[in-house]
Design a protein around this motif. Structure first.
Motif, PDB file in Angstrom:
ATOM      1  N   VAL A 294       0.853  -1.185   0.000  1.00  9.76           N
ATOM      2  CA  VAL A 294       0.000   0.000   0.000  1.00  9.76           C
ATOM      3  C   VAL A 294       0.890   1.237   0.000  1.00  9.76           C
ATOM      4  O   VAL A 294       2.084   1.162   0.313  1.00  9.76           O
ATOM      5  CB  VAL A 294      -0.929   0.047   1.236  1.00  9.76           C
ATOM      6  N   ALA A 300      -3.600   2.938   1.100  1.00  7.71           N
ATOM      7  CA  ALA A 300      -4.353   2.776  -0.148  1.00  7.71           C
ATOM      8  C   ALA A 300      -3.491   1.999  -1.124  1.00  7.71           C
ATOM      9  O   ALA A 300      -2.256   2.143  -1.154  1.00  7.71           O
ATOM     10  CB  ALA A 300      -4.729   4.132  -0.736  1.00  7.71           C
ATOM     11  N   HIS A 301      -4.136   1.192  -1.953  1.00 12.81           N
ATOM     12  CA  HIS A 301      -3.413   0.369  -2.920  1.00 12.81           C
ATOM     13  C   HIS A 301      -3.176   1.100  -4.240  1.00 12.81           C
ATOM     14  O   HIS A 301      -2.364   0.660  -5.046  1.00 12.81           O
ATOM     15  CB  HIS A 301      -4.187  -0.930  -3.180  1.00 12.81           C
ATOM     16  N   SER A 302      -3.841   2.230  -4.444  1.00 16.39           N
ATOM     17  CA  SER A 302      -3.673   2.991  -5.685  1.00 16.39           C
ATOM     18  C   SER A 302      -4.137   4.420  -5.452  1.00 16.39           C
ATOM     19  O   SER A 302      -4.845   4.723  -4.476  1.00 16.39           O
ATOM     20  CB  SER A 302      -4.491   2.366  -6.821  1.00 16.39           C
ATOM     21  N   TRP A 303      -3.771   5.305  -6.402  1.00 20.18           N
ATOM     22  CA  TRP A 303      -4.223   6.687  -6.303  1.00 20.18           C
ATOM     23  C   TRP A 303      -5.707   6.808  -6.627  1.00 20.18           C
ATOM     24  O   TRP A 303      -6.359   7.776  -6.222  1.00 20.18           O
ATOM     25  CB  TRP A 303      -3.368   7.582  -7.199  1.00 20.18           C
ATOM     26  N   ASP A 304      -6.257   5.839  -7.338  1.00 19.19           N
ATOM     27  CA  ASP A 304      -7.708   5.833  -7.545  1.00 19.19           C
ATOM     28  C   ASP A 304      -8.431   5.688  -6.210  1.00 19.19           C
ATOM     29  O   ASP A 304      -9.497   6.284  -6.001  1.00 19.19           O
ATOM     30  CB  ASP A 304      -8.104   4.691  -8.482  1.00 19.19           C
ATOM     31  N   GLU A 305      -7.856   4.907  -5.300  1.00 15.09           N
ATOM     32  CA  GLU A 305      -8.454   4.780  -3.975  1.00 15.09           C
ATOM     33  C   GLU A 305      -8.364   6.099  -3.215  1.00 15.09           C
ATOM     34  O   GLU A 305      -9.305   6.491  -2.514  1.00 15.09           O
ATOM     35  CB  GLU A 305      -7.768   3.671  -3.180  1.00 15.09           C
ATOM     36  N   ALA A 308     -11.018   8.486  -4.054  1.00 15.26           N
ATOM     37  CA  ALA A 308     -12.336   8.172  -3.481  1.00 15.26           C
ATOM     38  C   ALA A 308     -12.399   8.410  -1.975  1.00 15.26           C
ATOM     39  O   ALA A 308     -13.415   8.090  -1.347  1.00 15.26           O
ATOM     40  CB  ALA A 308     -12.694   6.725  -3.797  1.00 15.26           C
ATOM     41  N   TYR A 309     -11.354   8.955  -1.379  1.00 14.29           N
ATOM     42  CA  TYR A 309     -11.325   9.175   0.066  1.00 14.29           C
ATOM     43  C   TYR A 309     -12.499  10.038   0.531  1.00 14.29           C
ATOM     44  O   TYR A 309     -12.945  10.957  -0.164  1.00 14.29           O
ATOM     45  CB  TYR A 309     -10.029   9.872   0.463  1.00 14.29           C
TER      46      TYR A 309
END
Length: 437
Positions: A294, A300-305, A308-309
């Motif tokens: 992470v 988070a596993h990606s910047w997409d996650e 969505a914060y």
């Protein structure tokens, strides 16, 4: 006795100090405790060592003694002609001789470093503020005194030099013309000149670079400048090293693979002091990471996650790293928790798309302290109290030996408390700093 507003207005140069920019005057300098002043004095040496470490890490990456991904980050999106000239042997050891960090004043006397500007505006303005306020009341202990900024800039080029301004940086021309006029009046000569870089021909005179490197494609003399830098015939500062002007260094400072390198570049005390003021940061690199990993601290596993914060998770600041007209001031800054979720997601997605040519960085948000400071009412001239947030801009001048560092002045920008980003604006106070008990 507080100075009258007319005293400050009448002291302004005929052409002003910034094109089209006004600010609010305070009847007194911004106070710094002796402890805070001491910390600022020590910070200059630490920032010099930090920049030296940045330069060394970049060069070692090119030599292959450190991973290539470092130079890949820092070279992306930059013209090869500029990089080749900047890496040439005559300028290998050059570092900026003016260092100006942006420091947010936090509760309990702490500070947060948000940027290090190698080509800073405000040199002439800070010199004028110090000179003007010291003339109003000689008892004020102005940092650097009335002439500290003038002495600091003069130390860069003892025999004088050319201040190279581009059309893009012309808003700052009045302050640099005032500065050079003050320096020339000392020796009754034309030792310092403000020149248009678009028509400048490098010669034997030293030069101060007051234009951004991303502006080179708009400068007809760019190739002449690069050739003179590469062959060592042009003594120019700040050096034309684009990798030193990236905010991503504040994220790389926290990079786990570079931990041992930083420990060798900085004494333990210097590193600890920088860790206190540099917010943790990340480069917005959308490259896939292993399934079991992470992003550190973000979980988070990606910047997409991260896009969505929730609002509570978005105590983060997103900004462009450098080499762009959007990388200075507050043009590219997005404060996560102050944005609707949709806007935050759009800002992160924009940063993902910009990689690698125009990388962005994310830093942990630091909440500035709310202070009270007196301010003149522009209409009535009466004194009021403003609640605001403070950005401190100390100006350090590095000696010709490349080792000594002098704190020559500190400018405080105080913005109204409801403003999200702290920067120079019409309703902000700009004042010099004084040391108080």
């Amino acid at each position: 006795m507080p100075a009258q507003l007319d005293t400050f207005r009448e002291a302004l140069p005929e052409n002003g100090l910034f094109a089209g920019m006004n600010w609010r005057f305070s009847p007194e300098p911004f106070p710094l405790s002796r402890k805070c002043h001491k910390r600022l004095e020590a910070l200059g040496q630490r920032l010099l060592l930090f920049q030296r470490g940045c330069d060394e890490i970049y060069r070692r990456s090119h030599k292959g003694t450190l991973p290539e991904w470092i130079k890949d980050y820092l070279d992306a999106g930059k013209p090869e002609a500029l990089l080749a000239a900047a890496r040439s042997r005559p300028v290998q050891n050059d570092l900026p001789r003016v260092i100006r960090p942006d420091l947010l004043l936090l509760p309990d006397g702490k500070m947060a470093l948000t940027e290090i500007d190698s080509v800073p505006g405000g040199i002439g303005l800070t010199a004028w503020l110090a000179q003007t306020y010291q003339a109003v009341d000689s008892a004020w202990n102005i940092v650097g005194g009335a002439d500290g900024m003038l002495d600091g800039f003069a130390s860069l080029f003892p025999d004088g030099g050319d201040i190279l301004m581009s059309l893009e940086s012309s808003d700052y021309r009045p302050e640099m013309e005032w500065l050079s006029g003050q320096l020339n009046a000392r020796s009754a000569s034309e030792a310092f000149r403000v020149e248009d870089v678009e028509s400048y021909t490098p010669g034997e005179r030293a030069a101060y670079r007051f234009f951004e490197l991303f502006d080179l494609p708009n400068i007809p003399t760019a190739q002449k400048l690069l050739d003179a830098v590469a062959n060592g015939s042009l003594n120019i500062n700040a050096p034309m090293k684009p990798w030193l002007e990236e905010k991503m260094w504040l994220a790389l400072f926290w990079s786990a693979p570079l931990r041992d390198v930083w420990e060798r570049s900085l004494r333990a005390s210097h590193r600890a002091a920088l860790e206190e003021i540099i917010p943790y940061g990340w480069i917005v690199d959308p490259s896939p990471i292993p399934h079991h990993a992470v992003l550190p601290r973000l979980n988070a596993h990606s910047w997409d996650e991260v896009a969505a914060y929730s609002q509570a998770q978005r105590q983060l600041v997103l900004k462009r790293s450098g080499f762009s007209e959007d990388a200075w001031g507050s043009r590219s800054v997005s404060v996560g928790h102050d944005l609707p979720q949709q806007e935050w997601a759009a800002a992160i997605q924009s940063a993902i798309r910009a990689f690698p040519e125009h990388p962005y960085v994310v830093q942990e948000f630091r909440n500035a302290e709310i202070i009270k400071h007196p301010v003149f009412n522009d209409d009535t001239g009466t004194i009021e109290t403003m609640e605001g947030k403070v950005r401190l801009c100390p100006y350090y001048f590095v000696g010709a030996d490349g080792k000594s560092v002098n704190l020559s002045g500190v400018m405080a920008t105080i913005t109204p408390a409801d403003k999200k980003v702290i920067h120079g604006m019409r309703d902000a106070i700009i004042a010099p700093c004084q040391v108080v008990d």
